[in-house]
Write a protein that holds these residues in place. Structure first.
Motif, PDB file in Angstrom:
ATOM      1  N   LYS B  24      70.508  -0.979  28.808  1.00  0.00           N
ATOM      2  CA  LYS B  24      71.967  -0.841  28.805  1.00  0.00           C
ATOM      3  C   LYS B  24      72.511  -0.526  27.418  1.00  0.00           C
ATOM      4  CE  LYS B  24      73.737  -3.543  32.646  1.00  0.00           C
ATOM      5  NZ  LYS B  24      74.131  -4.881  33.081  1.00  0.00           N
ATOM      6  N   PRO B  65      75.765   9.860  30.017  1.00  0.00           N
ATOM      7  CA  PRO B  65      75.888   9.511  31.436  1.00  0.00           C
ATOM      8  C   PRO B  65      75.399   8.097  31.770  1.00  0.00           C
ATOM      9  CG  PRO B  65      73.958  10.874  31.090  1.00  0.00           C
ATOM     10  CD  PRO B  65      74.567  10.631  29.736  1.00  0.00           C
ATOM     11  N   LYS B  67      76.558   5.002  31.510  1.00  0.00           N
ATOM     12  CA  LYS B  67      77.448   4.069  32.214  1.00  0.00           C
ATOM     13  C   LYS B  67      77.543   4.437  33.700  1.00  0.00           C
ATOM     14  CE  LYS B  67      81.888   1.840  31.694  1.00  0.00           C
ATOM     15  NZ  LYS B  67      82.958   2.530  32.403  1.00  0.00           N
ATOM     16  N   GLN B  68      77.743   5.706  33.941  1.00  0.00           N
ATOM     17  CA  GLN B  68      77.868   6.158  35.328  1.00  0.00           C
ATOM     18  C   GLN B  68      76.585   5.927  36.105  1.00  0.00           C
ATOM     19  OE1 GLN B  68      79.169  10.224  34.533  1.00  0.00           O
ATOM     20  NE2 GLN B  68      80.982   9.776  35.783  1.00  0.00           N
ATOM     21  N   ALA B  69      75.437   6.154  35.411  1.00  0.00           N
ATOM     22  CA  ALA B  69      74.148   5.975  36.077  1.00  0.00           C
ATOM     23  C   ALA B  69      73.931   4.510  36.426  1.00  0.00           C
ATOM     24  CB  ALA B  69      73.023   6.493  35.190  1.00  0.00           C
ATOM     25  N   GLU B  71      76.182   2.381  37.121  1.00  0.00           N
ATOM     26  CA  GLU B  71      77.041   2.072  38.261  1.00  0.00           C
ATOM     27  C   GLU B  71      76.482   2.636  39.567  1.00  0.00           C
ATOM     28  OE1 GLU B  71      80.708   3.685  36.941  1.00  0.00           O
ATOM     29  OE2 GLU B  71      81.135   1.977  35.619  1.00  0.00           O
ATOM     30  N   LYS B  73      75.916   5.872  40.229  1.00  0.00           N
ATOM     31  CA  LYS B  73      76.318   7.240  40.547  1.00  0.00           C
ATOM     32  C   LYS B  73      75.111   8.163  40.349  1.00  0.00           C
ATOM     33  CE  LYS B  73      80.771   7.944  39.873  1.00  0.00           C
ATOM     34  NZ  LYS B  73      81.881   7.942  38.935  1.00  0.00           N
ATOM     35  N   LYS B  74      74.942   9.078  41.280  1.00  0.00           N
ATOM     36  CA  LYS B  74      73.791   9.974  41.178  1.00  0.00           C
ATOM     37  C   LYS B  74      74.050  11.011  40.076  1.00  0.00           C
ATOM     38  CE  LYS B  74      70.778  12.890  43.863  1.00  0.00           C
ATOM     39  NZ  LYS B  74      70.686  13.785  44.997  1.00  0.00           N
ATOM     40  N   ILE B  75      73.171  11.046  39.085  1.00  0.00           N
ATOM     41  CA  ILE B  75      73.388  11.944  37.953  1.00  0.00           C
ATOM     42  C   ILE B  75      72.362  13.082  37.971  1.00  0.00           C
ATOM     43  CG2 ILE B  75      73.460  12.146  35.426  1.00  0.00           C
ATOM     44  CD1 ILE B  75      75.611  10.286  36.256  1.00  0.00           C
ATOM     45  N   SER B  96      69.059   7.430  37.201  1.00  0.00           N
ATOM     46  CA  SER B  96      69.330   6.453  38.262  1.00  0.00           C
ATOM     47  C   SER B  96      69.169   5.049  37.681  1.00  0.00           C
ATOM     48  CB  SER B  96      68.371   6.686  39.431  1.00  0.00           C
ATOM     49  OG  SER B  96      67.070   6.894  38.941  1.00  0.00           O
TER      50      SER B  96
END
Lengths: 113, 255
Positions: B24, B65, B67-69, B71, B73-75, B96
Motif C-alpha cells: 500500500k 493507479p 489506490k484504484q487498484a 479498491e 477497480k479493474k486496471i 489487481s
C-alpha cells in the motif's frame, strides 16, 4: 475592417476579399459589392476569394446569396481562387454553389465573362 | 500431485509475464524473473525498493493507479516506462488487489506486457496504408491544362477524400482547366461510390476546372441506369481517350 478594394476593368467589377472575415464584416462587404455593381452598372462581377483558407457555413451561404442576388440583377458572376480546402468544405456543407461560374485565376475569370 | 504440493512461489517466479507485488505504501514486495528483465533490476534487489524506482515513468507522478487498484477497480492501461538500461518502453499494465492470508488487502499485483514493438508495428502499418493510398491516386498531367486521375479498385470515403485533395491541389498548382476522373479500373459502382464521384466533381468545378468522368463501361452504365443515379450535369464518357479529346476541344473553343 480594412476598406474593400474595388477594381473596375471596363464594365467588370473585381473584388478581392480579405482573409479572416467576421460575420458582420462579411455581411457588410456583400452589401457593398451588390450596391457597387448597381451603381457602376457593371456587366460582370468577379469575386476573388483566394485569400480565404477556410469558410464556414455562414460565409458559404452568404457567398451563395450574394451570387444569386447579382445574378438576379442580370450580372454575370465568377468566383475566383477557391482553395482546395474551401471547395471541399463547401461540398461537405452541401453548398456546392450550383450554377456558379468559377475560375482559378483572374485571367481565366475575365475570359469567362 | 495434489494442490498442496505445488510450489506457488515458482509459478510467480517463472510466469512468462512481468509480475510484481507492491505494498500500500508503494514498496516492492516481490518481483519475478520477467520483471527483472523488463526493469533491469535483479529480483532480490527489487524487494523493499520504492515501486517507481524499480520501474517507473510519467504515470507514477500523474496518475498512479495504486489506490484504484486497491479498491478493486479493474486496471488496464498503457503507459510509458523506463526499462532496463534506461530506454523508453511502452507497456500494457494490469493491476489487481493483493490479499494476505487473513483476507486483508495489503497492496496490489501488477503485470506488465512490453508492447513497444507492437505499437511501432501498428504505426508502421498505418503509415504504409497511407503511403499506399497516396500512390494509388496519382494525378497525371495528360495534356497542357488537363490533369487526370485514374481510380483503381474500390472507392471508399477515405480514398475519395484523399483523391479529392490530391486532385484539387494539382488543379490549382498546375492551373489545369480540365480534370478527367477515369474510373475504368473500378469494378462496380454503387450509390455511395457515385455520391463520392459527384462530390469530387462539384469540388473540381468550384476550384475553377471542368470535371469529366471517363471509363464508364457498359456494366457500370447499366448499374448507373438501374440504380437511377443522377450524375447531375457531370460530363461522362466511355473512354479516357474520348475525355481527352473533349478536353482539348474545350480549350480550342476557348481560344
Amino acid at each position: 475592417m480594412p476598406p474593400l478594394t474595388k477594381m473596375h476593368f471596363a464594365d467588370v467589377l473585381v473584388v478581392p476579399l480579405q482573409e479572416a472575415l467576421h460575420d458582420t464584416a462579411a455581411e457588410e462587404i456583400t452589401e457593398e459589392i451588390i450596391s457597387e455593381a448597381e451603381r457602376k452598372n457593371a456587366r460582370g462581377v468577379v469575386i476573388d476569394i483566394s485569400a480565404l483558407d477556410v469558410v464556414d457555413s455562414f460565409l458559404g451561404r452568404l457567398l451563395q446569396e450574394t451570387v444569386r442576388a447579382l445574378a438576379a440583377m442580370g450580372k454575370k458572376v465568377v468566383l475566383v481562387g477557391i482553395q482546395p480546402g474551401v471547395a471541399i468544405t463547401l461540398v461537405e456543407l452541401g453548398l456546392p454553389l450550383d450554377g456558379i461560374e468559377t475560375a482559378f485565376n483572374l485571367e481565366s475569370a475575365l475570359k469567362k465573362l | 500431485m495434489t494442490r498442496s504440493n505445488i510450489d506457488y512461489e515458482s509459478i510467480f517466479r517463472n510466469t512468462p509475464i512481468a509480475v510484481r507485488t507492491v505494498s500500500k505504501d508503494k514498496i516492492v514486495l516481490a518481483s519475478n524473473k520477467e520483471m527483472a528483465a523488463l526493469s533491469g533490476v535483479p529480483m532480490d534487489k527489487a524487494i523493499g525498493m520504492p515501486c517507481d524506482e524499480q520501474f517507473g515513468g510519467e504515470l507514477c507522478e500523474t496518475a498512479c493507479p495504486l489506490k484504484q487498484a486497491i479498491e478493486g477497480k479493474k486496471i488496464v492501461l498503457e503507459a510509458e516506462k523506463t526499462g532496463a538500461n534506461g530506454s523508453e518502453i511502452l507497456v500494457r499494465m494490469y493491476a489487481s488487489p493483493l490479499v494476505s492470508n487473513d483476507g486483508e488487502t495489503i497492496g496490489i499485483i501488477e503485470s506488465y506486457i512490453d508492447i513497444t514493438r507492437e505499437h511501432e508495428d501498428e504505426a508502421r502499418i498505418v503509415s504504409f496504408q497511407r503511403e499506399l493510398l497516396e500512390v494509388s491516386t496519382p494525378v497525371i498531367t495528360v495534356w497542357d491544362g488537363v490533369v487526370s486521375v485514374p481510380i483503381m479498385g474500390t472507392l471508399d470515403s477515405e480514398r475519395t477524400q484523399l483523391m479529392m485533395e490530391n486532385l484539387l491541389e494539382a488543379i490549382v498548382d498546375r492551373e489545369a482547366e480540365t480534370a478527367i476522373i477515369d474510373i475504368s479500373g473500378i469494378a462496380t459502382v454503387d450509390s455511395s461510390v457515385a455520391d463520392h464521384l459527384i462530390r469530387t466533381a462539384k469540388a473540381v468545378r468550384l476550384v475553377g476546372a471542368v470535371p469529366i468522368l471517363t471509363g464508364i463501361n457498359a456494366n457500370i452504365a447499366q448499374t448507373i441506369a438501374r440504380l437511377g443515379i443522377e450524375l447531375e450535369g457531370l460530363k461522362t464518357m466511355s473512354t479516357l481517350r474520348d475525355g481527352l479529346r473533349y478536353a482539348i476541344s474545350l480549350q480550342k473553343a476557348d481560344q
